[in-house]
Design a protein around this motif. Structure first.
Motif, PDB file in Angstrom:
ATOM      1  N   SER A  22      16.801  42.790 -26.556  1.00  0.00           N
ATOM      2  CA  SER A  22      17.200  43.463 -25.323  1.00  0.00           C
ATOM      3  C   SER A  22      16.560  44.837 -25.259  1.00  0.00           C
ATOM      4  CB  SER A  22      18.723  43.616 -25.289  1.00  0.00           C
ATOM      5  OG  SER A  22      19.088  44.587 -24.327  1.00  0.00           O
ATOM      6  N   PRO A  23      15.924  45.172 -24.137  1.00  0.00           N
ATOM      7  CA  PRO A  23      15.342  46.514 -24.005  1.00  0.00           C
ATOM      8  C   PRO A  23      16.416  47.602 -24.000  1.00  0.00           C
ATOM      9  CG  PRO A  23      15.220  45.328 -21.926  1.00  0.00           C
ATOM     10  CD  PRO A  23      15.721  44.352 -22.938  1.00  0.00           C
ATOM     11  N   ASP A  24      17.678  47.204 -23.810  1.00  0.00           N
ATOM     12  CA  ASP A  24      18.767  48.183 -23.803  1.00  0.00           C
ATOM     13  C   ASP A  24      19.374  48.387 -25.190  1.00  0.00           C
ATOM     14  OD1 ASP A  24      18.551  48.520 -21.000  1.00  0.00           O
ATOM     15  OD2 ASP A  24      19.579  46.605 -20.745  1.00  0.00           O
ATOM     16  N   ILE A  25      18.966  47.551 -26.153  1.00  0.00           N
ATOM     17  CA  ILE A  25      19.532  47.648 -27.503  1.00  0.00           C
ATOM     18  C   ILE A  25      18.388  47.775 -28.500  1.00  0.00           C
ATOM     19  CG2 ILE A  25      20.984  46.521 -29.238  1.00  0.00           C
ATOM     20  CD1 ILE A  25      22.215  44.935 -26.824  1.00  0.00           C
ATOM     21  N   LEU A  26      18.098  49.016 -28.873  1.00  0.00           N
ATOM     22  CA  LEU A  26      16.937  49.229 -29.732  1.00  0.00           C
ATOM     23  C   LEU A  26      17.334  49.369 -31.202  1.00  0.00           C
ATOM     24  CD1 LEU A  26      14.872  51.456 -27.323  1.00  0.00           C
ATOM     25  CD2 LEU A  26      14.454  49.075 -27.944  1.00  0.00           C
ATOM     26  N   HIS A  27      18.573  49.721 -31.433  1.00  0.00           N
ATOM     27  CA  HIS A  27      19.050  49.758 -32.819  1.00  0.00           C
ATOM     28  C   HIS A  27      19.983  48.574 -32.992  1.00  0.00           C
ATOM     29  CE1 HIS A  27      17.298  53.694 -33.708  1.00  0.00           C
ATOM     30  NE2 HIS A  27      17.489  53.896 -32.413  1.00  0.00           N
ATOM     31  N   LYS A  28      19.388  47.439 -33.280  1.00  0.00           N
ATOM     32  CA  LYS A  28      20.099  46.167 -33.189  1.00  0.00           C
ATOM     33  C   LYS A  28      21.256  46.049 -34.171  1.00  0.00           C
ATOM     34  CE  LYS A  28      16.052  44.222 -33.800  1.00  0.00           C
ATOM     35  NZ  LYS A  28      15.209  45.449 -33.647  1.00  0.00           N
ATOM     36  N   SER A  29      21.021  46.462 -35.434  1.00  0.00           N
ATOM     37  CA  SER A  29      22.110  46.254 -36.404  1.00  0.00           C
ATOM     38  C   SER A  29      23.318  47.138 -36.119  1.00  0.00           C
ATOM     39  CB  SER A  29      21.654  46.388 -37.858  1.00  0.00           C
ATOM     40  OG  SER A  29      20.477  47.080 -37.995  1.00  0.00           O
ATOM     41  N   ASP A  30      23.112  48.268 -35.447  1.00  0.00           N
ATOM     42  CA  ASP A  30      24.247  49.135 -35.097  1.00  0.00           C
ATOM     43  C   ASP A  30      25.311  48.420 -34.278  1.00  0.00           C
ATOM     44  OD1 ASP A  30      22.855  51.090 -36.339  1.00  0.00           O
ATOM     45  OD2 ASP A  30      22.496  52.326 -34.558  1.00  0.00           O
ATOM     46  N   ILE A  31      24.916  47.415 -33.504  1.00  0.00           N
ATOM     47  CA  ILE A  31      25.898  46.710 -32.676  1.00  0.00           C
ATOM     48  C   ILE A  31      26.151  45.288 -33.184  1.00  0.00           C
ATOM     49  CG2 ILE A  31      25.234  48.066 -30.637  1.00  0.00           C
ATOM     50  CD1 ILE A  31      24.336  44.760 -29.966  1.00  0.00           C
ATOM     51  N   GLY A  32      25.783  45.026 -34.454  1.00  0.00           N
ATOM     52  CA  GLY A  32      25.952  43.673 -34.986  1.00  0.00           C
ATOM     53  C   GLY A  32      24.953  42.699 -34.396  1.00  0.00           C
ATOM     54  N   GLY A  33      23.790  43.218 -34.021  1.00  0.00           N
ATOM     55  CA  GLY A  33      22.791  42.382 -33.364  1.00  0.00           C
ATOM     56  C   GLY A  33      21.760  41.763 -34.297  1.00  0.00           C
ATOM     57  N   VAL A  34      21.997  41.875 -35.609  1.00  0.00           N
ATOM     58  CA  VAL A  34      21.099  41.227 -36.582  1.00  0.00           C
ATOM     59  C   VAL A  34      21.954  40.435 -37.563  1.00  0.00           C
ATOM     60  CG1 VAL A  34      19.387  41.583 -38.424  1.00  0.00           C
ATOM     61  CG2 VAL A  34      19.408  43.110 -36.435  1.00  0.00           C
ATOM     62  N   GLU A  35      21.646  39.152 -37.726  1.00  0.00           N
ATOM     63  CA  GLU A  35      22.308  38.342 -38.756  1.00  0.00           C
ATOM     64  C   GLU A  35      21.236  37.794 -39.691  1.00  0.00           C
ATOM     65  OE1 GLU A  35      25.393  37.685 -39.616  1.00  0.00           O
ATOM     66  OE2 GLU A  35      26.471  38.633 -37.934  1.00  0.00           O
ATOM     67  N   VAL A  36      21.363  38.111 -40.981  1.00  0.00           N
ATOM     68  CA  VAL A  36      20.382  37.604 -41.943  1.00  0.00           C
ATOM     69  C   VAL A  36      20.956  36.390 -42.683  1.00  0.00           C
ATOM     70  CG1 VAL A  36      19.299  39.875 -42.268  1.00  0.00           C
ATOM     71  CG2 VAL A  36      21.130  39.148 -43.814  1.00  0.00           C
ATOM     72  N   ASN A  37      20.041  35.618 -43.270  1.00  0.00           N
ATOM     73  CA  ASN A  37      20.439  34.505 -44.129  1.00  0.00           C
ATOM     74  C   ASN A  37      21.309  33.465 -43.420  1.00  0.00           C
ATOM     75  OD1 ASN A  37      20.192  33.258 -46.578  1.00  0.00           O
ATOM     76  ND2 ASN A  37      21.756  34.479 -47.631  1.00  0.00           N
ATOM     77  N   VAL A  38      20.932  33.089 -42.221  1.00  0.00           N
ATOM     78  CA  VAL A  38      21.718  32.130 -41.435  1.00  0.00           C
ATOM     79  C   VAL A  38      21.228  30.712 -41.727  1.00  0.00           C
ATOM     80  CG1 VAL A  38      22.446  31.463 -39.111  1.00  0.00           C
ATOM     81  CG2 VAL A  38      21.885  33.871 -39.593  1.00  0.00           C
ATOM     82  N   PRO A  39      22.110  29.835 -42.258  1.00  0.00           N
ATOM     83  CA  PRO A  39      21.712  28.435 -42.448  1.00  0.00           C
ATOM     84  C   PRO A  39      21.648  27.712 -41.101  1.00  0.00           C
ATOM     85  CG  PRO A  39      23.983  28.767 -43.187  1.00  0.00           C
ATOM     86  CD  PRO A  39      23.477  30.097 -42.711  1.00  0.00           C
ATOM     87  N   VAL A  40      20.847  26.676 -41.024  1.00  0.00           N
ATOM     88  CA  VAL A  40      20.589  26.032 -39.739  1.00  0.00           C
ATOM     89  C   VAL A  40      21.881  25.545 -39.062  1.00  0.00           C
ATOM     90  CG1 VAL A  40      20.070  23.719 -40.653  1.00  0.00           C
ATOM     91  CG2 VAL A  40      18.930  24.523 -38.549  1.00  0.00           C
ATOM     92  N   GLU A  41      22.883  25.142 -39.843  1.00  0.00           N
ATOM     93  CA  GLU A  41      24.158  24.666 -39.255  1.00  0.00           C
ATOM     94  C   GLU A  41      24.872  25.777 -38.486  1.00  0.00           C
ATOM     95  OE1 GLU A  41      22.746  24.077 -42.573  1.00  0.00           O
ATOM     96  OE2 GLU A  41      24.701  24.711 -43.349  1.00  0.00           O
ATOM     97  N   GLU A  42      24.559  27.030 -38.830  1.00  0.00           N
ATOM     98  CA  GLU A  42      25.277  28.135 -38.186  1.00  0.00           C
ATOM     99  C   GLU A  42      24.476  28.829 -37.098  1.00  0.00           C
ATOM    100  OE1 GLU A  42      26.776  30.721 -41.278  1.00  0.00           O
ATOM    101  OE2 GLU A  42      27.743  29.016 -42.285  1.00  0.00           O
ATOM    102  N   VAL A  43      23.297  28.284 -36.805  1.00  0.00           N
ATOM    103  CA  VAL A  43      22.408  28.940 -35.844  1.00  0.00           C
ATOM    104  C   VAL A  43      23.005  28.952 -34.432  1.00  0.00           C
ATOM    105  CG1 VAL A  43      20.176  28.691 -34.649  1.00  0.00           C
ATOM    106  CG2 VAL A  43      20.273  28.676 -37.150  1.00  0.00           C
ATOM    107  N   ALA A  44      23.599  27.833 -34.018  1.00  0.00           N
ATOM    108  CA  ALA A  44      24.137  27.747 -32.653  1.00  0.00           C
ATOM    109  C   ALA A  44      25.289  28.731 -32.455  1.00  0.00           C
ATOM    110  CB  ALA A  44      24.585  26.321 -32.354  1.00  0.00           C
ATOM    111  N   SER A  45      26.216  28.778 -33.424  1.00  0.00           N
ATOM    112  CA  SER A  45      27.353  29.686 -33.264  1.00  0.00           C
ATOM    113  C   SER A  45      26.923  31.148 -33.403  1.00  0.00           C
ATOM    114  CB  SER A  45      28.468  29.345 -34.264  1.00  0.00           C
ATOM    115  OG  SER A  45      28.009  29.499 -35.574  1.00  0.00           O
ATOM    116  N   THR A  46      25.937  31.397 -34.266  1.00  0.00           N
ATOM    117  CA  THR A  46      25.428  32.761 -34.411  1.00  0.00           C
ATOM    118  C   THR A  46      24.759  33.216 -33.118  1.00  0.00           C
ATOM    119  OG1 THR A  46      25.115  32.431 -36.779  1.00  0.00           O
ATOM    120  CG2 THR A  46      23.929  34.273 -35.786  1.00  0.00           C
ATOM    121  N   TYR A  47      24.065  32.300 -32.466  1.00  0.00           N
ATOM    122  CA  TYR A  47      23.444  32.631 -31.171  1.00  0.00           C
ATOM    123  C   TYR A  47      24.505  33.175 -30.211  1.00  0.00           C
ATOM    124  CZ  TYR A  47      20.841  32.267 -26.819  1.00  0.00           C
ATOM    125  OH  TYR A  47      20.236  32.560 -25.626  1.00  0.00           O
ATOM    126  N   GLU A  48      25.604  32.442 -30.099  1.00  0.00           N
ATOM    127  CA  GLU A  48      26.676  32.860 -29.175  1.00  0.00           C
ATOM    128  C   GLU A  48      27.284  34.201 -29.596  1.00  0.00           C
ATOM    129  OE1 GLU A  48      28.810  29.311 -27.552  1.00  0.00           O
ATOM    130  OE2 GLU A  48      26.900  29.904 -26.616  1.00  0.00           O
TER     131      GLU A  48
END
Ligand code: ADP
Ligand code: MG
Length: 230
Positions: free
Chosen positions: A62-88
């Motif tokens: 998002s061009p409005d969110i430049l510091h992504k981890s500050d708002i919980g906008g980065v998730e590391v180490n996501v297994p494929v089963e959790e990709v859909a829920s992490t997206y939401e």
């Protein structure tokens, strides 16, 4: 040519801030970036993750969110089963943070090994007196804590880029201190030069940060980029 097109396209937008959408700019200048894709629905996120080996990293775009981890906008180490829920989760965190934020999607990215790699930062800002100043230092949490960085005026030659690497106090960390494997110094030097060339070719780039540039024994990878365009 590709870089010019990317910069032209950004002019049509309301904001002059570029985030992960600017990965292509680095790519056009031969700076390695992790495998990844920007998707705009959860099905596409799962498909993207399936083409990447191992767990993935997911980030809000998002061009409005430049510091992504500050708002919980980065998730590391996501297994494929959790990709859909992490997206939401990522989309709803962005909406909560700023209801009218422009959300371009979610980036699904290859997960790099930060045990063998070190987070560095390569950046540029234009100084009214000196012109384009290229910066190199340790990245991640270290950059604020240690203030261990060095600067040169672009364009930066190979020997200047090598000096930059020698100059920082934490150079031993990159060279195998504490039993770590030394990182690929030639790849760092090359990245500093390529970024310096990019900002020399395009005066419209007012500011640019690669943070982190992950430096590993077998090369570097630009994991995150932020730029301000005139
Ligand atoms: P921001 O700086 O906007 O918060 P980043 O993309 O830099 O977002 O991600 C924050 C941190 O997450 C990075 O500094 C790094 O530690 C970790 N990270 C991000 N992408 C990756 C990746 N592909 N592999 C491993 N770690 C990552
Ligand atoms: Mg970052």
């Amino acid at each position: 040519e590709r870089a010019r097109e990317i910069l032209e396209r950004t002019k049509e937008r309301e904001t002059n801030k570029l985030g992960v959408e600017a990965m292509d700019l680095l790519d056009a200048y031969g700076i390695p970036t992790p495998t990844g894709e920007i998707v705009s629905d959860k099905q596409a996120a799962v498909e993207a993750a399936e083409t990447i080996e191992g767990n993935v990293v997911m980030k809000i775009v998002s061009p409005d969110i430049l510091h992504k981890s500050d708002i919980g906008g980065v998730e590391v180490n996501v297994p494929v089963e959790e990709v859909a829920s992490t997206y939401e989760d990522l989309i709803s965190r962005a909406r909560n943070y700023q209801p009218d934020a422009t959300i371009l999607g979610v980036q699904v990215q290859e997960m790099l090994d930060l045990d063998s790699g070190t987070e560095t930062i390569v950046g540029m800002n234009r100084d009214p007196q000196f012109g384009p100043l290229v910066m190199f230092g340790l990245g991640g949490i270290f950059v604020e804590v240690l203030e261990d960085a060095t600067f040169r005026v672009a364009p930066v030659s190979e020997s200047e880029a090598t000096e930059m690497l020698d100059e920082i106090d934490s150079a031993p960390l990159l060279r195998g201190a504490r039993g770590r494997d030394p990182v690929d110094e030639a790849a760092i030097v090359e990245t500093i030069q390529r970024l310096s060339q990019l900002v020399t070719d395009f005066p419209a780039i007012l500011e640019l940060d690669i943070n982190p540039l992950v430096a590993a024994p077998d090369g570097v990878s630009a994991v995150d980029i932020r730029a301000t365009i005139d």
